[in-house]
Write an enzyme that holds these catalytic residues in place. Structure first.
Site, mmCIF file in Angstrom:
data_model
loop_
_atom_site.group_PDB
_atom_site.id
_atom_site.type_symbol
_atom_site.label_atom_id
_atom_site.label_comp_id
_atom_site.label_asym_id
_atom_site.label_seq_id
_atom_site.Cartn_x
_atom_site.Cartn_y
_atom_site.Cartn_z
ATOM 1 N N HIS A 1 0.974 5.232 1.169
ATOM 2 C CA HIS A 1 0.364 6.267 2.010
ATOM 3 C C HIS A 1 0.409 7.605 1.280
ATOM 4 O O HIS A 1 1.475 8.012 0.801
ATOM 5 C CB HIS A 1 1.150 6.448 3.314
ATOM 6 C CG HIS A 1 1.117 5.290 4.244
ATOM 7 N ND1 HIS A 1 0.282 5.235 5.333
ATOM 8 C CD2 HIS A 1 1.824 4.134 4.260
ATOM 9 C CE1 HIS A 1 0.481 4.100 5.986
ATOM 10 N NE2 HIS A 1 1.413 3.416 5.360
ATOM 11 N N HIS B 1 0.845 -1.197 0.000
ATOM 12 C CA HIS B 1 0.000 0.000 0.000
ATOM 13 C C HIS B 1 0.874 1.239 0.000
ATOM 14 O O HIS B 1 2.003 1.215 0.496
ATOM 15 C CB HIS B 1 -0.943 0.018 1.209
ATOM 16 C CG HIS B 1 -0.232 -0.198 2.502
ATOM 17 N ND1 HIS B 1 0.142 -1.451 2.941
ATOM 18 C CD2 HIS B 1 0.205 0.677 3.440
ATOM 19 C CE1 HIS B 1 0.774 -1.329 4.093
ATOM 20 N NE2 HIS B 1 0.841 -0.053 4.425
HETATM 21 P P1 5GP Z 1 1.971 0.321 7.291
HETATM 22 O O1 5GP Z 1 2.437 0.521 8.692
HETATM 23 O O2 5GP Z 1 1.901 -1.162 6.948
HETATM 24 O O3 5GP Z 1 2.737 1.098 6.268
HETATM 25 O O4 5GP Z 1 0.525 0.920 7.233
HETATM 26 C C1 5GP Z 1 -0.626 0.192 7.499
HETATM 27 C C2 5GP Z 1 -1.721 1.202 7.693
HETATM 28 O O5 5GP Z 1 -2.954 0.523 7.619
HETATM 29 C C3 5GP Z 1 -1.687 1.895 9.051
HETATM 30 O O6 5GP Z 1 -1.501 3.295 8.858
HETATM 31 C C4 5GP Z 1 -3.029 1.560 9.674
HETATM 32 O O7 5GP Z 1 -3.609 2.647 10.349
HETATM 33 C C5 5GP Z 1 -3.854 1.139 8.478
HETATM 34 N N1 5GP Z 1 -4.875 0.169 8.786
HETATM 35 C C6 5GP Z 1 -4.712 -0.991 9.476
HETATM 36 N N2 5GP Z 1 -5.874 -1.662 9.554
HETATM 37 C C7 5GP Z 1 -6.785 -0.907 8.885
HETATM 38 C C8 5GP Z 1 -8.175 -1.073 8.612
HETATM 39 O O8 5GP Z 1 -8.805 -2.054 8.991
HETATM 40 N N3 5GP Z 1 -8.782 -0.099 7.886
HETATM 41 C C9 5GP Z 1 -8.123 1.006 7.438
HETATM 42 N N4 5GP Z 1 -8.811 1.896 6.750
HETATM 43 N N5 5GP Z 1 -6.804 1.198 7.679
HETATM 44 C C10 5GP Z 1 -6.151 0.243 8.403
#
Ligand code: 5GP
Length: 142
Positions: free
Chosen positions: A102, A100
């Protein structure tokens, strides 16, 4: 069968505040809003991280970044900038292992402190050359 949290959102099994969808990607608000409008752009293909993208997937997914970025920016005239980042691997802070991107809009005095290199680590000319050569040599293997 959807097996990670983003697969479940893509499949509509759990809700999300969707902002954009096409055949290749879904964009929705991050549950944790680093700033208002913080959005995740997610490939529908279940790829764990950037290292798993082939050229075709990259073309279908990464080219959507400017379109989503522009929509976020146009949604609020208080947005004056945007950080676009992708955590790849646990060591880089990745917590959901479905790739993903951001998109984090920035506002005047929003107080957000993203991890950034706090110190310069200059190295010798030899070390720069060696590091650059090791990376550039990989392209001939593709
Ligand atoms: P990472 O740390 O892997 O780069 O980012 C994962 C992101 O996914 C985090 O910012 C977290 O807030 C978001 N996230 C985790 N679970 C969910 C969810 O169930 N729904 C949404 N909309 N975001 C999520």
């Amino acid at each position: 069968m959807a097996d990670d949290i983003f697969d479940k959102i893509i499949a509509g099994e759990i809700p999300a505040y969707k902002v954009y969808e096409d055949e290749d990607v879904l964009a929705f608000l991050d549950l944790s809003q680093a700033t208002p409008g913080h959005t995740l752009l997610v490939p529908k293909a279940d790829v764990p991280d950037i290292f798993a993208y082939d050229d075709d997937l990259a073309q279908r997914v990464l080219t959507k970044i400017p379109k989503v970025a522009r929509a976020i920016k146009a949604s609020d005239d208080k947005i004056i900038g945007m950080n676009i980042l992708m955590n790849n691997g646990e060591a880089a802070g990745q917590s959901v292992f479905h790739s993903h991107i951001h998109l984090i809009p920035r506002y005047k005095d929003d107080g957000l402190n993203l991890p950034a290199p706090s110190e310069e680590h200059p190295v010798s000319d030899e070390v720069y050359k060696e590091r650059a050569a090791k990376i550039s040599a990989q392209f001939s293997k593709e």
